[in-house]
Each structure stands twice: as structure tokens, then as C-alpha cells.
Motif scaffolding. Structure first.
Motif: not given
Length: 249
Positions: A135, A138, A142-143, A188, A194, A241-244
Motif C-alpha cells: 500500500r 502504491r 500508483q502501482r 475496473t 487499475g 483492480a483496487d482490491n486488497d
């Protein structure tokens, strides 16, 4: 007077008539004494001669078997006290053998559940550190970092609060295996591109697959085929995407 004498004679006759029950008790006791003597000789005096390793065990087995047979026969004759005692003592080895056989079947699942709970907690704690580090990466780029080497270089240059040392971050606790790490970009839900991440630790990489082979097979089968869950600990998804989010949460 005659009645008393007759009663005494009957009691003495009964005791004499159940000599076979007494013999059963004596034979069983002799087999236990010889067994203890054999164990002392072999273990303490390190005497492994033919007599103690072959002849004496056969003799002990025969005495025990005769004692068991005589005790069973003696149950048909009064008084039965010594025959009952001989039977109970002679059955003790069978009882102990049954308990020894059943004990692993009872204790193994309990030990496995305890180990599973403990090791899962350790893996979750470590994988949370991986997520914290990713995190932070990122937020800067942004990655997500493509591998642990890139992630470690970032952490050395940008200190981040973690529970473990940076060099240990890649390793699954209780093993020499690394977390399986996949990152990249995907569409996404709003049809934008993303970054995605998925970090996995399969059960087979941090559980004892030798000691608990069947238990792990059953666990994986239940997770996959019954609960439709990933068989291990993971966060993120290669499909989203955008899922952790972690599967333990």
C-alpha cells in the motif's frame, strides 16, 4: 455340629476345585514379572543374547496365554475371585494396546487444529505486513511492486512501520517458502485500468504435510469443494483492480 463340619469341608473342596483359577492368576503374574525382568536386562544391562531376545519372549507369551485360558476356565468354578483377578490382569496388555492404537486417532485431529490455528495467525500477521508495504509502494508509484526485491528496496529507502524485519517480509512463517506474489493492471468495474495485486500462502507451504498429510488433504478438499474458498491465506485478486481484501477478514 455336623452341619458346621460339612460346611467347612464344602468350602475347602470349592477352594481345591478352583485350583485352575489360582493357576491362571499365578501364570499371568509370572508373565508380567518375567516381562519386567526382560526389559530391565535389555535396557539396563544391554544384554541382547538369544535367550533374552527370542526364547524369553516366547516363554512370556505362552505363560500369559495359559494364564488367560486358565482364568477363563476358572470362572466356571467357585470361588471365582482369583480367576477374575487373573482374567483382569491378563486383559491389561490388550487394553493398553487398544488405547495406544486409538490414541493417535483421537489426539492427531486435535493437535492439527491447534497447529492450524497457530500457524494461520502467524501467516496472517506476516501477510498484513506485505499488504502494508505494498500500500505504501502504491501510494508512491500508483502501482504495486512487481516482486519482493523491488519492494525491499523501496522499504529501505522509505521506512514503513512493519511487525517483521524487511528481509523476512517475503517468507511465509514456519517455512523457507516465499509468498506467491502477482501484480499488474486490469480493467475496473467502471471500465478503467487499475492496478491489481494478489499475495498467497497455500496451506501446503506452511503446514506439516508429512505429519498431517491426510488432515491437510481433507482441509484443502473442504475449502475448495465445500466452502469454495482459497485453500490458504491470501489477499487481493488477479481479477479485480483496487482490491486488497484478505480472505481472513
Amino acid at each position: 455340629m455336623n452341619t458346621t463340619i460339612s460346611s467347612d469341608n464344602n468350602e475347602q473342596t470349592q477352594i481345591q476345585n478352583n485350583r485352575i483359577g489360582t493357576a491362571g492368576l499365578v501364570l499371568v503374574l509370572m508373565s508380567f514379572i518375567l516381562f519386567s525382568f526382560e526389559g530391565y536386562i535389555i535396557n539396563s544391562l544391554n544384554d541382547k543374547s538369544l535367550f533374552f531376545t527370542l526364547i524369553l519372549p516366547v516363554l512370556i507369551g505362552n505363560l500369559w496365554l495359559l494364564g488367560l485360558i486358565f482364568s477363563i476356565i476358572g470362572l466356571r468354578i467357585n470361588p471365582k475371585g482369583r480367576a477374575i483377578a487373573g482374567l483382569i490382569i491378563s486383559l491389561l496388555p490388550i487394553l493398553f494396546a487398544a488405547i495406544s492404537t486409538m490414541s493417535p486417532q483421537i489426539s492427531t485431529p486435535i493437535h492439527f487444529e491447534n497447529e492450524l490455528k497457530e500457524r494461520k495467525a502467524q501467516v496472517i500477521e506476516r501477510i498484513k505486513d506485505v499488504r502494508t508495504a505494498q500500500r505504501a509502494f502504491r501510494a508512491e508509484y500508483q502501482r504495486y511492486a512487481e516482486d519482493f526485491d523491488e519492494l525491499e528496496r523501496f522499504l529501505h529507502a522509505n521506512p514503513t512501520e512493519l511487525r517483521c524485519d524487511i528481509e523476512q517480509l517475503r517468507y511465509i512463517p514456519n517455512s523457507d517458502n516465499e509468498f506467491i506474489l502477482e501484480t499488474g493492471f486490469t480493467k475496473t468495474s467502471s471500465n478503467r485500468t487499475g492496478p491489481f495485486i494478489e499475495v498467497r500462502a497455500p496451506y501446503k507451504l506452511f503446514l506439516d504435510t508429512i505429519k498431517y498429510q491426510q488432515e491437510i488433504i481433507n482441509l484443502i478438499d473442504e475449502e475448495v469443494n465445500v466452502s469454495d474458498r482459497y485453500p490458504g491465506i491470501k489477499f487481493g485478486s488477479t481479477d479485480e483492480a483496487d482490491n486488497d481484501i484478505g480472505n481472513w477478514e
